[in-house]
Design a protein around this motif. Structure first.
Motif, PDB file in Angstrom:
ATOM      1  N   ASP A   4       0.857  -1.232  -0.011  1.00 29.05           N
ATOM      2  CA  ASP A   4       0.159  -0.031  -0.126  1.00 29.05           C
ATOM      3  C   ASP A   4       0.914   1.206  -0.160  1.00 29.05           C
ATOM      4  OD1 ASP A   4      -1.762   2.035   0.454  1.00 29.05           O
ATOM      5  OD2 ASP A   4      -2.731   1.319   2.272  1.00 29.05           O
ATOM      6  N   PHE A   6      -0.042   4.208   0.293  1.00 37.07           N
ATOM      7  CA  PHE A   6      -0.245   5.058   1.215  1.00 37.07           C
ATOM      8  C   PHE A   6      -0.225   4.830   2.624  1.00 37.07           C
ATOM      9  CE2 PHE A   6      -2.676   6.032  -2.827  1.00 37.07           C
ATOM     10  CZ  PHE A   6      -2.402   7.129  -3.092  1.00 37.07           C
ATOM     11  N   ALA A   7       0.355   3.520   3.048  1.00 41.39           N
ATOM     12  CA  ALA A   7       0.548   2.975   4.475  1.00 41.39           C
ATOM     13  C   ALA A   7       0.960   4.084   5.285  1.00 41.39           C
ATOM     14  CB  ALA A   7       1.445   1.790   4.165  1.00 41.39           C
ATOM     15  N   ARG A   8       1.993   4.738   5.006  1.00 39.38           N
ATOM     16  CA  ARG A   8       2.735   5.547   5.944  1.00 39.38           C
ATOM     17  C   ARG A   8       1.866   6.811   6.183  1.00 39.38           C
ATOM     18  NH1 ARG A   8       7.018   8.241   8.096  1.00 39.38           N
ATOM     19  NH2 ARG A   8       7.283  10.492   7.383  1.00 39.38           N
ATOM     20  N   LYS A  10      -1.354   6.883   5.825  1.00 37.75           N
ATOM     21  CA  LYS A  10      -2.570   6.359   6.438  1.00 37.75           C
ATOM     22  C   LYS A  10      -2.254   6.213   8.235  1.00 37.75           C
ATOM     23  CE  LYS A  10      -4.656   3.963   2.642  1.00 37.75           C
ATOM     24  NZ  LYS A  10      -4.969   2.634   2.154  1.00 37.75           N
ATOM     25  N   ALA A  11      -1.067   5.773   8.377  1.00 38.87           N
ATOM     26  CA  ALA A  11      -0.611   5.353   9.804  1.00 38.87           C
ATOM     27  C   ALA A  11      -0.491   6.877  10.390  1.00 38.87           C
ATOM     28  CB  ALA A  11       0.726   4.648   9.907  1.00 38.87           C
ATOM     29  N   ALA A  13      -2.443   9.564   9.746  1.00 39.48           N
ATOM     30  CA  ALA A  13      -3.644  10.192   9.840  1.00 39.48           C
ATOM     31  C   ALA A  13      -4.556   9.570  10.940  1.00 39.48           C
ATOM     32  CB  ALA A  13      -4.448   9.858   8.665  1.00 39.48           C
ATOM     33  N   ALA A  14      -3.931   8.013  11.326  1.00 39.30           N
ATOM     34  CA  ALA A  14      -4.615   7.506  12.382  1.00 39.30           C
ATOM     35  C   ALA A  14      -3.735   7.828  13.663  1.00 39.30           C
ATOM     36  CB  ALA A  14      -4.437   6.109  12.090  1.00 39.30           C
TER      37      ALA A  14
END
Length: 114
Positions: A4, A6-8, A10-11, A13-14
């Motif tokens: 993914d 966008f994984a970094r 997304k992390a 943002a979470a």
């Protein structure tokens, strides 16, 4: 396996604490000199102060730290012919009063050729 891309993001943002690839910012502080290996010189445009010169230094720990170079430090780097790979010490010694009465930050700047 598709990773993914966008994984970094997304992390972040979470709310996860994801180590940044950007260097830390050195705060000109008497207790914390900047000591390490010069990795990069750069500039950026500040909306109030105009063009700002910076240096990125890798500390002995491997941490990357960026410092804004005031006129004295920038000129000192040029005089000492600082280059990527050189060792550097930037140390704030405190505030002093000039002959005309204005206050300024006093620094030690040492560049050692590798």
């Amino acid at each position: 396996m598709n990773e993914d891309k966008f994984a970094r993001l997304k992390a972040i943002a979470a709310g996860e604490n994801v180590a940044s690839s950007l260097p830390a910012i050195w705060t000109h502080n008497v207790e914390t000199p900047l000591l390490g290996t010069i990795k990069e010189f750069s500039q950026f445009e500040h909306d109030r102060y105009g063009t700002q010169d910076t240096v990125t230094v890798e500390r002995e720990s491997g941490e990357l730290v960026s410092a804004i170079l005031n006129g004295y430090l920038s000129t000192g780097m040029q005089i000492q012919k600082a280059e990527v790979g050189d060792l550097v010490l930037i140390q704030l010694l405190g505030k002093e009063r000039s002959n005309n009465g204005s206050m300024f930050n006093k620094y030690t700047l040492i560049v050692e050729k590798e």
